[in-house]
Every structure is written in C-alpha cells, then in structure tokens.
Scaffold this active site. Structure first.
Site, PDB file in Angstrom:
ATOM      1  CG  LEU A 197      -9.345  -4.169  -6.073  1.00 14.67           C
ATOM      2  CD1 LEU A 197      -8.692  -5.304  -6.869  1.00 14.67           C
ATOM      3  CD2 LEU A 197     -10.441  -4.735  -5.173  1.00 14.67           C
ATOM      4  CG  ASP A 198      -8.127  -1.906   0.592  1.00 14.78           C
ATOM      5  OD1 ASP A 198      -8.658  -0.843   0.213  1.00 14.78           O
ATOM      6  OD2 ASP A 198      -8.647  -2.695   1.412  1.00 14.78           O
ATOM      7  CG  LEU A 199      -0.336  -1.174  -0.943  1.00 15.22           C
ATOM      8  CD1 LEU A 199       0.119  -0.571  -2.263  1.00 15.22           C
ATOM      9  CD2 LEU A 199       0.451  -0.571   0.223  1.00 15.22           C
TER      10      LEU A 199
END
Length: 265
Positions: A117-119
């Site tokens: 999952l992205d930041l």
C-alpha cells in the site's frame, strides 16, 4: 490456523536449518536463509549463519531474535489496518517509519507483507510467513479482487466510470475491467467521520491487478484525482471494525477463504 507442518508420528531427523525454519512457519525457505545470513538465528545459543548447517529437532534449541522456534506451529497470517505515513517494507535504509513497526515481528520474525500500500494509502494489508501463499495471492493468473474506497476531487458522475469498467489504458498497458460504483449518502456517513470536503465524491473501486498506484492513476485519467485512498477488502477478507494501526491474526476459516480466492490448496 494452518495444519501442523509435520505429522505427529513423523520421525524427526537432522535437517538443514533453513528447512527447519520454513517447516516451523518462521518464514519461507528463502526468507529463512535471509534470517540466517543476517545473524538472527541461534542454535543452542550460538549464532548460525552457515546455510549448510543442520539441526536435530529432537534435541537442538533454535531461536530467532531470541524467540524459541518449534515444529508444528505452522505459518502465520496477519491482517493490519495500515495508517498513512508508513512505508510497506520491513526495513528502510533511510530510517523512515515502516509497517514492520506495527506488526509482531519479534514473535513472528519471518513476517512479510503481501503486496504493498502506498505511503498515504490506508487499510487492509496482509502479512504472512508463508511464501507460497503470499506469491499465489499476488500472481496475476489468480485474479484476486482488491477493494478500495477513494475520495476523489470533483463531482464524479456514474457514467464517467465506464472507461474503468471497460478497462482503461495506462502508460504501462491496458487494465483489466474494474468494478466501480458511487457510494450512497448513507454509506458515506458510515465510513467518513464529519462532513466530506466540498466538491468531492466517494467511489468504490475493485481491481484484480496490483500495478503501482493503479487506482490513483485510473481515476486521474478520468480527471478525478484521488485525495484519500483506503483498502477495505482483499479477496474474501474484510477489514470491518479493526481499528486503525491495529493487527490481528486470521483464523483458519479466513485463511481457507483466501486460498480459495486464489485457487490454491
């Protein structure tokens, strides 16, 4: 949890240390080798880094990061409700916050995240010590659905989602058709505390691929950039009411459902 890695009546004989660690559910065979070469594995109190080393499960004491390891524990499967601001990696050379800080890596030293999952993306992130299981869930041929809730800029109309439903073209190729729908006002009240920002829309997007920033890129192409993104479901597994930043182990029925989603036994 999963069934034991050995039969109760199986005769235990000396085996390679990395095989022992893998059968005990600590990590995959490759992951176990990485633990050894990093100096995190001890046999009878002695750090053991030699990949050809053998142990006798009947009499040798094996620990990883000081935690005893025994056969029969089986692999571990964990679900985390990831907050924003954490990188999906177990180690970061720049010292940035990682998801490893949020899951019990001391208890289960071979944990690794299944996908990313992205930041700034929140929500359901799976972890396991079962390498084959993790790879199967992510393999494109298994087509496991992932469900995201996106808050996008602008007033999005349902017919604007048709390109995503047909399969939209990104710079790295054509996407598989996505399942998309706008949330009702009642659903918005259930998932969003307070009043949503003006001129924004909530949309649910389900995809079977895992390209980098895929949902964000898909919605940007139709001129509705993502402001917030949250994953609510991975295959049959739902995040439900797990608090942000918290984790829990999956039960055997949940693991079985995920394996069924991926078509693996």
């Amino acid at each position: 949890m999963s069934s034991p890695a050995f039969r109760p009546d199986e005769r235990l004989v000396p085996m390679r240390l990395q095989r022992f660690l893998a059968r005990a559910g600590v990590a995959s065979r490759r992951g176990s080798e990485d633990l050894m070469t990093a100096g995190r594995v001890c046999v009878n109190g002695i750090v053991t880094t030699e990949l050809g080393s053998k142990v006798d499960p009947a009499c040798d004491r094996v620990t990883v990061d000081g935690v005893p390891v025994v056969l029969g524990a089986g692999a571990t499967y964990i679900m985390l409700n990831k907050p924003a601001g954490f990188i999906t990696t177990m180690r970061d050379p720049h010292g940035r916050p990682t998801v490893a800080e949020l899951v019990p890596t001391r208890r289960y030293p071979g944990l690794f995240p299944v996908g990313r999952l992205d930041l700034d993306t929140t929500g359901l992130l799976l972890f396991t010590t079962d390498g084959d299981f993790g790879q199967a869930l992510l393999h494109p041929s298994h087509h496991v659905w992932k469900t995201y809730l996106a808050l996008v800029d602008g007033i999005l109309e349902d017919d604007e989602l048709e390109p995503l439903r047909r399969g939209i073209e990104l710079d790295d190729g054509l996407c598989q058709p996505a399942r998309c729908r706008l949330l009702t006002n009642r659903e918005i009240r259930q998932v969003y505390s307070g009043r949503p920002p003006a001129y924004t829309t909530f949309v649910e997007v389900k995809i079977r691929e895992g390209r980098k920033n895929q949902v964000k890129r898909m919605l940007s192409i139709i001129h509705h950039p993502v402001l917030e993104l949250h994953r609510t479901q991975f295959g049959s597994l739902r995040l439900d009411d797990l608090p942000m930043g918290e984790w829990r182990e999956l039960d055997s029925s949940e693991v079985a459902l995920l394996k069924d989603d991926a078509g693996i036994s």
